[in-house]
Scaffold this active site. Structure first.
Site, PDB file in Angstrom:
ATOM      1  CG  ASP A 494      53.369  49.201  33.710  1.00  0.00           C
ATOM      2  OD1 ASP A 494      53.781  50.341  33.930  1.00  0.00           O
ATOM      3  OD2 ASP A 494      52.483  48.642  34.380  1.00  0.00           O
TER       4      ASP A 494
HETATM    5  C1  GLC Z   1      48.520  47.021  34.407  1.00  0.00           C
HETATM    6  C2  GLC Z   1      48.974  48.115  35.332  1.00  0.00           C
HETATM    7  C3  GLC Z   1      48.740  49.463  34.736  1.00  0.00           C
HETATM    8  C4  GLC Z   1      49.269  49.526  33.351  1.00  0.00           C
HETATM    9  C5  GLC Z   1      48.798  48.377  32.489  1.00  0.00           C
HETATM   10  C6  GLC Z   1      49.432  48.353  31.136  1.00  0.00           C
HETATM   11  O1  GLC Z   1      47.153  47.002  34.310  1.00  0.00           O
HETATM   12  O2  GLC Z   1      48.325  48.044  36.573  1.00  0.00           O
HETATM   13  O3  GLC Z   1      49.314  50.451  35.534  1.00  0.00           O
HETATM   14  O4  GLC Z   1      48.887  50.742  32.802  1.00  0.00           O
HETATM   15  O5  GLC Z   1      49.087  47.175  33.135  1.00  0.00           O
HETATM   16  O6  GLC Z   1      50.754  48.002  31.152  1.00  0.00           O
HETATM   17  C1  GLC Z   2      52.782  45.775  35.392  1.00  0.00           C
HETATM   18  C2  GLC Z   2      51.632  45.475  34.475  1.00  0.00           C
HETATM   19  C3  GLC Z   2      51.841  44.281  33.668  1.00  0.00           C
HETATM   20  C4  GLC Z   2      53.199  44.246  33.100  1.00  0.00           C
HETATM   21  C5  GLC Z   2      54.224  44.454  34.194  1.00  0.00           C
HETATM   22  C6  GLC Z   2      55.588  44.500  33.678  1.00  0.00           C
HETATM   23  O1  GLC Z   2      52.790  44.892  36.454  1.00  0.00           O
HETATM   24  O2  GLC Z   2      50.489  45.220  35.212  1.00  0.00           O
HETATM   25  O3  GLC Z   2      50.865  44.230  32.694  1.00  0.00           O
HETATM   26  O4  GLC Z   2      53.392  43.012  32.479  1.00  0.00           O
HETATM   27  O5  GLC Z   2      54.003  45.682  34.794  1.00  0.00           O
HETATM   28  O6  GLC Z   2      56.512  44.369  34.705  1.00  0.00           O
END
Ligand code: GLC
Ligand code: GLC
Length: 829
Positions: A494
């Site tokens: 993300d």
């Molecule tokens: C969190 C989110 C997941 C994402 C990961 C890496 O675990 O739930 O959707 O892939 O962060 O950013």
């Molecule tokens: C999601 C992921 C997290 C990340 C965030 C960014 O919530 O879980 O890991 O920091 O997106 O907004």
């Protein structure tokens, strides 16, 4: 340092001090009503949706951290204490918390008086049962008072913590006998209510928080009524309604008393919201009366210790059954307790709640994630395949007809969440993986014909197969200059946002659209994700397999050609010599290359590239795995990238906003560690696979709980990486794709018991020191008792496989399909 121990025979973790390094929680409920409960009874309850149907209030990010819960207070001759120590924090003579499968037992003892409280949500029941057993272990008679307390949240948890100008004037209750009803907003637009009851006469009650606490200057640690040893019989009128029962109790030496409290939720049909008569003992300030029939029936269901015992027994047998589908006996106890108990349990919780409600997720922010929920299915599909099927159809129904997806949806409405929108490049692929996993588990090919609409064509007749098709081609139709998938707003990570170029605080890295890409549809048509390329080549074959099974040879060949092309493009443009690049950014520059100053190597694409055998003939797989070991491996797991970013790289987005070692910036993001565990096992390197597994598997962190901090029975999303000051410190426990993927890694890759379309593959990749192991696997109606022998002490390689004594070629046990138990023997060598 440990703060408890595993009691495997009872499937419990036993905590023996209330001062755990973080609240160690459990989840109650697994259908509609859910509660979070910490080892000191903190937490909250909700029905279905942690935001829109929040029942009790919780104060997030509070000081002290874990404030708000369902608390019992005892005033024993001026000594005031709670069975779970908090909130009063009087030192107890004895304390114990047992977190089990869907229940928690908290026991406290002070001055010869013992209080044991069992909390659980029975099956098919929308309420939390709390059974309090009080025992006088002293030589003297005891006379004391007992108070309960639950603080009502005014339903919408977001509104509850923002809209005080209204909320302080809406709170309403009704009191009838020993039951306190929460009816805020019921008269007008709501048809649901909650109640808190006890199965005995009470000596008083409180329903107004300030009256219970005695003053707005008091906290939960200092309630005036408890100190006074007497309730004030307050009736809430606006402000903050609560529910507290007060009871005077006398116990002779050795005597026990059991009380059963129920915190329940019920909904009435629109035309049956109100009762026609007002009972004589009802306290209300309203002219209307709540129709309480449902509550009466619920109360009747668990109002004796016998009924409670039966409810608990039913819950336990439900879990015993769920956990009997896959069981192993390996030489390592920690592996056994992870696989047989806790990892499977966590998979069910993450399936139920996605990423919504934990001690790190407020329950307000997020609905169900498209990618998250699809991945969750991988870990638990063998337990309740019918619910997986239903979930798959729900998720797919939020997809758009061009294969794009809403990134999240709300569980209550089952609609895509427009605030977040879509264009996360990886989302569609996870659905191919999860639908394939469902078919491999069940053999239920009919799901492909199920009628599943698209969000933008809700009335249209579409099948699940069409959804897989548009998912696959959504990738193929959105390629960048190197023939690799466009990165869009983000991929699995993300925080790699190659199109936002955000320079203003508060802009969401995921949803902010930079004006320079507005005309192009919101994201760069240059930035490409190597991760999505690798995920495509890893998941694509499942889609091809499905088409082949359906006899669609032409379509299968066409899809296979796309996979082959993607492999070629990846090898040509994204192999950096010793590992795979992470991406091309919007400037067309390499990300995750040895040419970069920081962030030279990333974990995410590597495992899927290895398992897709991209460049295997040139040794790319082993080079890649060795690079991971060299650059990403550290004492507590594999970091996400290395070196950590020390500056803000506007072209990369959120990732470099985290201090090095945390979250996506070189934290140990345990979810993706699993992909490397799988890849090491796939490549036959059982030692490395097991090394990585045991670095992050919770049971292995138990001894260092003081460093790790979070629960030693469940995975967290991340562990502080080698660049972090808090190296080894866990965070964001419970709701994480780590649970599902590590279940896959240990069960399907290391232990090697893996459902395939045409049978059960048994192909372990284990530490050479193991003599073997046994496993029981229920699969498509049969039970397979599997014995693995490892006389030559190898890591991998099936030398011989027999089913009921008959030799089978290869390592796939064919589906017997006769509902019987079959003996499978595998000799490695
Ligand atoms: C969190 C989110 C997941 C994402 C990961 C890496 O675990 O739930 O959707 O892939 O962060 O950013
Ligand atoms: C999601 C992921 C997290 C990340 C965030 C960014 O919530 O879980 O890991 O920091 O997106 O907004």
């Amino acid at each position: 340092m440990k703060f408890g121990y595993f009691d495997d025979s009872r499937k419990e973790y036993v905590i023996n001090t209330p001062r755990t390094p973080y609240p160690w929680i459990n989840y109650l409920g697994n259908q509609g009503f859910f509660s979070l409960i910490s080892n000191t009874a903190g937490g909250y309850s909700f029905y279905m949706d942690a935001r829109l149907r929040r029942i009790t209030r919780y104060r997030y990010n509070n000081v002290p951290l874990d404030m708000g819960g369902r608390y019992f207070y005892i005033n024993d001759n001026g000594t005031i204490w709670n069975p779970g120590w908090s909130p009063v924090k009087t030192e107890l003579d004895e304390y114990e918390c047992r977190h089990g499968m869907g229940y928690t037992i908290i026991k406290g003892k002070k001055n010869g008086l013992q209080a044991e409280v069992t909390f659980f949500v029975p099956q098919n029941y929308d309420g939390e049962v709390q059974q309090v057993v009080l025992t006088n272990d002293s030589a003297e008679a005891k006379e004391f008072s007992l108070f309960s307390i639950a603080e009502w949240c005014l339903w919408d948890a977001q509104d509850d913590c923002t809209n005080f100008q209204r909320n302080f004037s809406t709170g309403r209750v009704e009191i009838e006998g020993s039951t306190i009803y929460h009816v805020t907003e019921y008269r007008d637009r709501r048809n649901h209510y909650a109640f808190y009851t006890v199965n005995d006469e009470i000596d008083g009650y409180d329903t107004d928080r300030d009256a219970f606490l005695g003053s707005i200057y008091n906290g939960w640690d200092n309630p005036e009524t408890v100190k006074a040893g007497k309730a004030s019989n307050s009736f809430a009128d606006g402000w903050s309604p609560v529910a507290s029962h007060y009871k005077k109790i006398t116990l002779a030496p050795g005597e026990s008393k059991t009380l059963i409290y129920i915190l329940g939720y019920a909904e009435n049909p629109q035309d049956k919201k109100f009762a026609s008569e007002k009972p004589a003992n009802l306290l209300t300030r309203e002219a209307w009366v709540l129709n309480k029939e449902k509550a009466y029936a619920m109360i009747d269901k668990y109002n004796t210790p016998e009924k409670v015992a039966a409810g608990l027994a039913e819950l336990k047998s439900t879990w015993d059954n769920l956990l009997s589908i896959f069981k192993v006996d390996t030489p390592d106890d920690k592996v056994n307790r992870m696989v047989n108990i806790w990892n499977q349990y966590q998979c069910m919780v993450t399936f139920n709640l996605s990423r919504s409600a934990s001690y790190f997720e407020s329950g307000i922010g997020r609905g169900m994630g498209f990618r998250d929920s699809n991945q969750d299915i991988l870990g638990f599909v063998h337990q309740i395949p019918e619910r997986a099927r239903e979930r798959l159809i729900d998720i797919a129904s939020t997809q758009l007809s061009d294969g794009g997806c809403y990134h999240q949806y709300q569980p209550l409405t089952k609609k895509g969440n427009a605030d977040i929108g879509g264009d996360f490049s990886d989302d569609p692929l996870w659905m191919i993986l999860s639908v394939a996993a469902y078919i491999k588990e069940t053999g239920d090919w009919s799901i492909l014909d199920a009628n599943v609409p698209f969000d933008d064509d809700p009335e249209g007749k579409h099948t699940m197969l069409e959804h897989l098709n548009v998912s696959f081609y959504h990738i193929v139709n959105n390629l960048g200059p190197h023939g690799l998938p466009l990165a869009m707003r983000a991929d699995w990570n993300d925080c790699i946002n190659l199109s936002c170029f955000s320079d203003t605080p508060g802009e969401s890295f995921q949803t902010y659209t930079n004006p320079k890409f507005k005309a192009e549809g919101g994201y760069s048509k240059v930035a490409e994700s190597v991760f999505v390329a690798a995920l495509f080549t890893y998941t694509g074959p499942a889609y091809v397999g499905i088409l082949e099974h359906l006899g669609k040879a032409d379509e299968a060949a066409k899809a296979q050609a796309e996979i082959d092309k993607m492999k070629k493009n990846t090898m040509e443009s994204a192999f950096d010599g010793d590992w795979f690049l992470r991406a091309y950014d919007a400037n067309g520059e390499k990300m995750g290359s040895k040419e970069c100053e920081e962030g030279k190597i990333f974990i995410e694409p590597q495992g899927f590239a290895v398992m897709s055998e991209i460049g295997k003939e040139e040794g790319a797989d082993i080079k890649t795995l060795n690079s991971i070991d060299k650059y990403l491996n550290c004492e507590y797991g594999l970091v996400l990238n290395n070196p950590a970013f020390t500056k803000y790289y506007v072209q990369y987005g959120e990732i470099s906003t985290y201090p090095g070692g945390y979250k996506e910036n070189a934290g140990i993001f345990t979810h993706n560690n699993a992909w490397i565990i799988c890849a090491e096992a796939y490549a036959g390197r059982g030692e490395k696979a097991f090394e990585y597994y045991s670095k992050i598997a919770p049971a292995f962190t138990e001894e260092t709980s003081d460093i790790h901090k979070t629960e030693p029975y469940v995975y967290g999303q991340m562990i502080g990486g080698k660049d972090a000051k808090n190296f080894g410190q866990g965070k964001n426990s419970w709701l994480t794709g780590t649970a599902a993927w590590n279940m896959v890694a240990i069960s399907q890759y290391i232990l090697g018991v893996k459902p395939e379309f045409d049978g059960l593959r048994v192909d372990p990749s284990i530490p050479a020191a193991w003599d073997g192991f046994t496993a029981t696997r229920q699969f498509r109606g049969d039970t397979y008792e599997i014995t693995i022998k490892n006389p030559d002490h190898v890591n991998k390689g099936v030398k011989a496989l027999t089913v009921d004594g008959v030799a089978v070629d290869g390592c796939i046990v064919p589906v017997c399909g006769d509902g019987k138990t079959h003996q499978v023997e595998v000799v490695l060598g």
